[in-house]
Design an enzyme around this catalytic site. Structure first.
Site, PDB file in Angstrom:
ATOM      1  CB  CYS A 115      -0.938   0.006   1.201  1.00  8.98           C
ATOM      2  SG  CYS A 115      -1.965  -1.459   1.291  1.00  8.98           S
ATOM      3  CG  HIS A 255      -3.138   3.289   2.818  1.00  6.85           C
ATOM      4  ND1 HIS A 255      -3.624   2.997   1.560  1.00  6.85           N
ATOM      5  CD2 HIS A 255      -3.160   2.124   3.518  1.00  6.85           C
ATOM      6  CE1 HIS A 255      -3.924   1.708   1.514  1.00  6.85           C
ATOM      7  NE2 HIS A 255      -3.663   1.160   2.682  1.00  6.85           N
ATOM      8  CG  ASN A 285      -6.499  -1.009   1.618  1.00  8.67           C
ATOM      9  OD1 ASN A 285      -5.822  -0.551   0.700  1.00  8.67           O
ATOM     10  ND2 ASN A 285      -5.961  -1.553   2.689  1.00  8.67           N
TER      11      ASN A 285
END
Ligand code: UT7
Length: 329
Positions: A115, A255, A285
């Site tokens: 990520c 994020h 996500n």
């Protein structure tokens, strides 16, 4: 000699059309819309269509960034791809995107920082541009997390979505100047989020498929703590190195893993919630593409004036983390 700087000239993003809502999950696993919303902030995510691959999503995000940058694609002299879901283990996805874009000869390779991939990509492109190695870099972060998600596991499946982000990074002073970009990793915690099989240690076999070892396994509770701690420290290091105060930040783009993580980072950075840009409610996500998609949507919705600053922060498997400060020129 005058120092060369690197600029994020334009961004692009792509989201697949298909929506997977919390109501859909209520039919798939034992969960509720209320649990998902309160524990994660996610309402829905996008899922790639059959045959819609990361090279296609990456290409479409890249074409938007190229168009917004107002450059001819022949100006690109390097393609960097950050993804956790490469189309193949070999060849790399950057080469596939190069081919999709009809480009030849220029170098194209992947980096894997989960990520944190978009920020690791910015860090790498910045170094290449500042050193004079390359002038115009295409960074692409496409993810098809639906391909590595166990849709019978309610603890992980509700979190992830598909999508792609792209950026044109350049030595030409336009767009956002890339400031300090601290990145870090802690390999001792690699087991907190991984895909146990399919790599060289445990190649695919009947038992790995039967035991679902090709999908994400995650210790969410532990990761949560690391995510907050590491994004806070990366953001803090960034501000300290830049010598600016929290008040000087116009936007925070963290994020998009979980609204509670986002709120914890915003609280640490002392940035009011209206200055924190969020997409987690609609895309979940999307790993490496998450920060890039959010940045693209932020710039579309709120075009920046000269001097305005956005702080990006990310955290992911590895563990990996990073932050960067971008200032409109
Ligand atoms: O991208 C970077 C890496 N990823 C992350 O940073 C993820 C970070 N972690 C998280 O976002 C959160 O830890 C989760 C959203 C994954 C989980 O939230 P949590 O508050 O940490 O819940 P938990 O894992 O401690 O689970 C609490 C309870 C458990 O039940 P018991 O053991 O208390 O009876 C779970 O089985 O909630 C249960 N649970 C669910 N219940 C309804 C787990 N998933 C679900 C679900 N629906 N989907």
């Amino acid at each position: 000699m005058v120092k060369r700087h690197a600029y994020l000239k334009a961004t692009g993003s792509y989201l697949p059309e298909k929506v997977l809502s919390n109501a859909d999950f209520e039919r798939m696993v034992e969960t509720t819309d209320e649990w998902i919303l309160t524990r994660t902030g996610i309402r829905e995510r996008r899922i790639a269509a059959v045959g819609e691959e990361v090279s296609h999503m990456g290409r479409d995000a890249a074409l938007k960034a190229i168009e917004k940058a107002g450059i001819d694609k022949s100006a690109i002299d390097l393609i960097l791809v950050a993804t956790s879901t490469p189309e193949y283990l070999v060849s790399n996805t950057a080469s596939l995107i190069q081919n999709e874009l009809g480009l030849t000869d220029i170098p194209a390779f992947d980096l894997q920082a989960a990520c944190s991939g978009y920020i690791f990509g910015i860090s790498m492109a910045k170094a290449y541009i500042e050193s004079g190695t390359f002038n115009t870099i295409l960074l692409v972060a496409p993810e098809k997390l639906s391909a590595i998600t166990d849709y019978e596991d309610r603890g992980t499946s509700i979190l992830f979505g598909d999508g792609a982000a792209a950026a044109i990074l350049s030595s030409e002073p336009a767009g956002l100047m890339i400031g300090t970009t601290p990145i870090g990793s802690d390999g001792s915690q690699y087991g907190l989020l991984n895909i146990p099989a399919g790599g060289s240690k445990t190649p695919a076999g009947e038992s790995t498929v039967r035991d679902k070892l090709h999908t994400i396994k995650m210790n969410g509770k532990e990761l949560f703590k690391h995510a907050v701690r590491r994004m806070n420290s990366a953001a803090g290091a960034c501000l300290k190195a830049e010598g600016i105060t929290k008040e000087e930040i116009d936007w925070l783009v963290p994020h998009q893993a979980n609204i509670r993580i986002i709120e914890a980072v915003a609280k640490y950075c002392d940035i009011p919630h209206e200055k924190v840009f969020k997409t987690v409610h609609k895309y979940g996500n999307t790993s490496a593409s998450s920060v890039g998609i959010a940045l693209d949507e932020l710039l579309e919705a709120h075009p920046f004036n000269p001097g305005q600053k956005v702080l990006l922060a990310a955290f992911g498997a590895g563990l990996t983390w990073g932050a960067t400060l971008l200032t409109q020129v």
